[in-house]
Structure formats: structure tokens, C-alpha cells
Design an enzyme around this catalytic site. Structure first.
Site, mmCIF file in Angstrom:
data_model
loop_
_atom_site.group_PDB
_atom_site.id
_atom_site.type_symbol
_atom_site.label_atom_id
_atom_site.label_comp_id
_atom_site.label_asym_id
_atom_site.label_seq_id
_atom_site.Cartn_x
_atom_site.Cartn_y
_atom_site.Cartn_z
ATOM 1 N N ARG A 160 0.780 -1.238 0.000
ATOM 2 C CA ARG A 160 0.000 0.000 0.000
ATOM 3 C C ARG A 160 0.818 1.298 0.000
ATOM 4 N NH1 ARG A 160 -3.079 -3.116 -2.364
ATOM 5 N NH2 ARG A 160 -4.947 -3.898 -1.320
ATOM 6 N N SER A 210 -13.180 -12.245 -1.486
ATOM 7 C CA SER A 210 -12.419 -11.008 -1.578
ATOM 8 C C SER A 210 -10.948 -11.382 -1.488
ATOM 9 C CB SER A 210 -12.797 -10.064 -0.434
ATOM 10 O OG SER A 210 -12.003 -8.896 -0.479
ATOM 11 N N ASP A 228 -7.190 -1.081 4.595
ATOM 12 C CA ASP A 228 -6.542 -0.491 3.431
ATOM 13 C C ASP A 228 -6.932 0.959 3.191
ATOM 14 O OD1 ASP A 228 -4.872 -2.523 2.738
ATOM 15 O OD2 ASP A 228 -6.211 -3.428 1.265
#
Length: 406
Positions: free
Chosen positions: A98, A179, A127
Site C-alpha cells: 500500500r 475477496s 486499506d
């Protein structure tokens, strides 16, 4: 900023369910702005195939594909490996990518003179924090759009409904709608049957695992691998020198074939809820094991114990989106110092999901066979008497007081 004044938006784009429908949604709800899609190549492989066509078909004016794999490995993963950072056993696969992605989003947004940056993170997850803290670090005044915190869509099923209504092509079905997040380091699985911790992960079901096999299906014969480190950084596998990302790729293949690196945990999210996830991290798990083994013979006790304490704080910073914080940088400086003598070779035996240390060697070892041997040595064992008397003096005085002998 008024929504009608937003003319151009840079979108963190993966081509997955969330970001696929965000493009038409932004156009419908933000006065038809230009959408610049940015896909970060962090080693996810064939997930990038067809993204250019898909992004434009769903409304983006262009797509950047930014190769960030080596930067992620060299600038984030290996510094974290040196610290031995893991969050509640989780090897931080999603969190590692990230900060690098956020930095690139800002770079492209500035280049394109964008009015906002958008992402597809939910309001329940970690996130959103990681992306937005990274964006704020490099563009503190940039508007950030998080559709999951604005739209009326409530579930992934409703996302699929929206996609079908807007003719957005998807690679998933409602039955395989886990996911997932994938990069070179790991693959995560969440949702569907995994939302109930009472359900065993379907490791043996074809198609569930993507980076390896279940230990049940791994070979009945063990595999050996040697890893060379220089100052805490892996530099070679089985004697072959290669760059960091290739080391991870090589170990991913070997580890995956032998059922290494599966983790099923219920972790504590930053936002306060517990979340169940299944992770595949074959190469990373091997590297952490080998690095830890080498540190056993090259780092002194006090440093090793302090490092294990600080590793928890270091992992928290990464997990909580604070990679670019002064504290993380300071802890990295500490980690670098501890790795001054972490040079050597570790040999591991891999067998059906297990890793067994077979050999550890280092030119800077603190292990002295002549000192510790049960055979004859020059060590004077009689010296231990005085040491124990002094070390135990407070206990002796305590006992004498209780017996009224002081």
C-alpha cells in the site's frame, strides 16, 4: 471541493469487482469527470491481463500500469524482514504494497493535474487507512474519494448487480466471490464460507489455493533449499545470486509445491473489529524462517530480545498505515544496525507444510562449540559459583529477612 468542480480523478485500479464498478459510478455521481486508472504491478501476474481494454470499456480515459514490484520488495519487504515484523503471525502482504502504491498514485495525480484520488477500499477495512495516510504524506491537500463510504451499495452481491446492469465484465461469479488481494509476496482470501471461523478452509478444493498446494497434496519426499544472507538481506538461493524479487519468486514456487506458508487467523483490524482471513505466503514464510535461524547465531541476547519487542511495534506501524512515519524510519535504522553481522547461509528442509532447520553457518557466528561442548574445554566451571552467589544475593537477603536472621 464541490463535486461539480472535480474534472479529473485518478483511481487506484485493480480490475477487481470494487474498482471495476467505481469507474461508471464516479461518472454518474461526480458530473462525468475524466477517470485516469492506475494499476500497480506488484507481482500479481496474470491479474493484469486485459486491464487496458477493460478500463477503457468501462469509462477510463487511460490506464497507467506502474511496475512497483522491485520497489516493494527492496524498499518495504526486506527492511521489514530485517526487523522480523509480523502482525499476529500475518506477514503483512497487503500492507507491504500500500505505501508504494499510494506514493505512485500521488505522483501520477500531480502529473495529470488531477483534482482527486479515488480508491475502492471499504469503510470496514485497513486499506482505506493505508492508502489515505500514504496520499496525505505526499499530497496533504488532495481530495480523496472513497465510494464505499458514500454509495448505497451494501454488499458484494449488490456490486455484482450494479456491474451486470452497467455491462461491466467480471472474472468472478457469486459462488467464487471471495475477496482477494494478490501480490508477489502473498495472496489473501476473505468472505463467503470463511466469514464463519467454524468453517474449515477448503485447501484441497481445486482452484481455492493459487500459490501452492495443501500440505495434504504436497510431495511425500522432502525438499532442501539454502539461502544466503548479507547483512540481513537475502542475496542467493541454492548458491545462485539474484535480485530480491527473483528470490521471492523462486521461493514461492518451491514453497508452494511443498505446502509452505498457509495461515488461517482471526486478526484484529485497525478499525476495531475482528476479521478472519486465509493467507498464502510461501516464499515469505521461508525467508522469515531462514532469517530468524541465522539471527540465532549472529545476534547477542540483549539485542535479540529488544529487537523482538520492537518488531511488534514495527509491524503495528505497517499494519496501521504508518510506513512513512518518523518512528518507522527510526526503527528501520535500529534494524539496520542489528543486521551488521547477520551474514551467512541457512539450509531448510521443507516437508508437507513444515520447515525444519537443517544447517546454519556464518563467518560472524557468536556460537562457540569449544565453550558450550559437553566434552573437554578450557572453560572454568568453578567460576559459576561466585556468579550465582552474586546473582542470587537479593534472593538470599529476602530469605534471611523472612527468617529473622538479618
Amino acid at each position: 471541493m464541490d463535486n461539480t468542480n472535480i474534472k479529473k480523478i485518478v483511481l487506484a485500479y485493480s480490475g477487481g469487482l470494487d474498482t471495476s464498478i467505481i469507474i461508471p459510478w464516479l461518472k454518474e455521481n461526480y458530473n462525468n469527470p475524466e477517470i485516469i486508472a492506475v494499476a500497480a504491478d506488484v507481482g500479481q501476474g496474470d491479474e493484469l491481463e486485459g486491464l487496458q481494454e477493460k478500463a477503457k470499456k468501462t469509462g477510463a480515459s487511460k490506464l497507467y500500469i506502474a511496475d512497483l514490484t522491485d520497489e516493494m520488495v527492496d524498499d518495504v519487504i526486506f527492511p521489514s524482514l530485517k526487523m522480523g515484523a509480523s502482525y499476529e503471525q500475518y506477514l503483512l502482504g497487503t500492507a507491504f504494497a500500500r505505501p508504494i502504491i499510494a506514493k505512485k498514485l500521488v505522483e501520477i495525480a500531480k502529473k495529470e493535474h488531477a483534482d482527486a484520488i479515488a480508491h475502492g477500499c471499504t469503510g470496514k477495512g485497513n486499506d482505506q487507512v493505508r492508502f489515505e495516510l500514504g496520499i496525505k504524506r505526499f499530497a496533504p491537500d488532495m481530495k480523496i474519494i472513497a465510494p464505499w463510504r458514500e454509495w448505497s451499495i451494501k454488499s458484494r452481491d449488490e456490486e455484482i448487480d450494479y456491474a451486470e446492469a452497467h455491462k461491466v465484465p467480471l472474472k468472478i461469479s457469486r459462488e467464487t466471490n471471495y475477496s482477494k488481494d494478490k501480490n508477489l509476496w502473498h495472496l489473501s482470501h476473505e468472505g463467503l464460507d470463511l466469514e464463519d471461523p467454524a468453517n474449515e478452509p477448503q485447501y484441497e478444493k481445486p482452484g481455492f489455493l493459487e500459490m501452492g498446494v495443501s500440505p495434504v497434496d504436497a510431495p511425500d519426499k522432502p525438499a532442501y533449499v539454502t539461502i544466503d544472507f548479507k547483512k540481513g538481506i537475502p542475496v542467493a538461493v541454492d548458491g545462485k545470486k539474484m535480485k530480491g524479487s527473483d528470490i521471492v519468486r523462486t521461493l514461492n514456487k518451491l514453497g508452494g509445491e511443498n505446502g509452505i506458508g498457509l495461515l488461517d487467523i482471526v486478526e484484529n483490524r485497525l478499525v476495531g473489529m475482528k476479521d478472519r482471513g486465509v493467507y498464502e505466503t510461501p516464499g515469505g514464510t521461508i525467508l522469515y524462517k531462514a532469517h530468524q535461524a541465522l539471527e540465532m547465531i549472529t545476534i547477542d541476547k540483549d539485542t535479540a530480545h529488544m529487537k523482538s519487542k520492537l518488531a511488534v511495534d514495527f509491524a503495528d506501524l505497517i499494519y496501521n498505515g504508518k510506513w512513512f512515519s518518523p518512528l518507522r524510519e527510526a526503527l528501520s535504522a535500529f534494524a539496520d544496525k542489528t543486521q551488521e553481522y547477520v551474514t551467512g547461509t541457512v539450509k531448510l528442509k521443507l516437508y508437507k507444510g513444515n520447515m525444519i532447520t537443517a544447517s546454519i553457518t556464518s563467518p560472524h557466528t557468536l556460537y562457540s562449540e569449544s565453550l558450550v561442548t559437553f566434552g573437554e574445554s578450557d572453560y572454568d566451571q568453578g567460576q559459576a559459583t561466585g556468579f550465582i552467589n552474586l546473582w542470587g544475593l537479593p534472593d538470599t537477603v529476602q530469605a534471611l529477612r523472612e527468617q529473622g536472621k538479618l
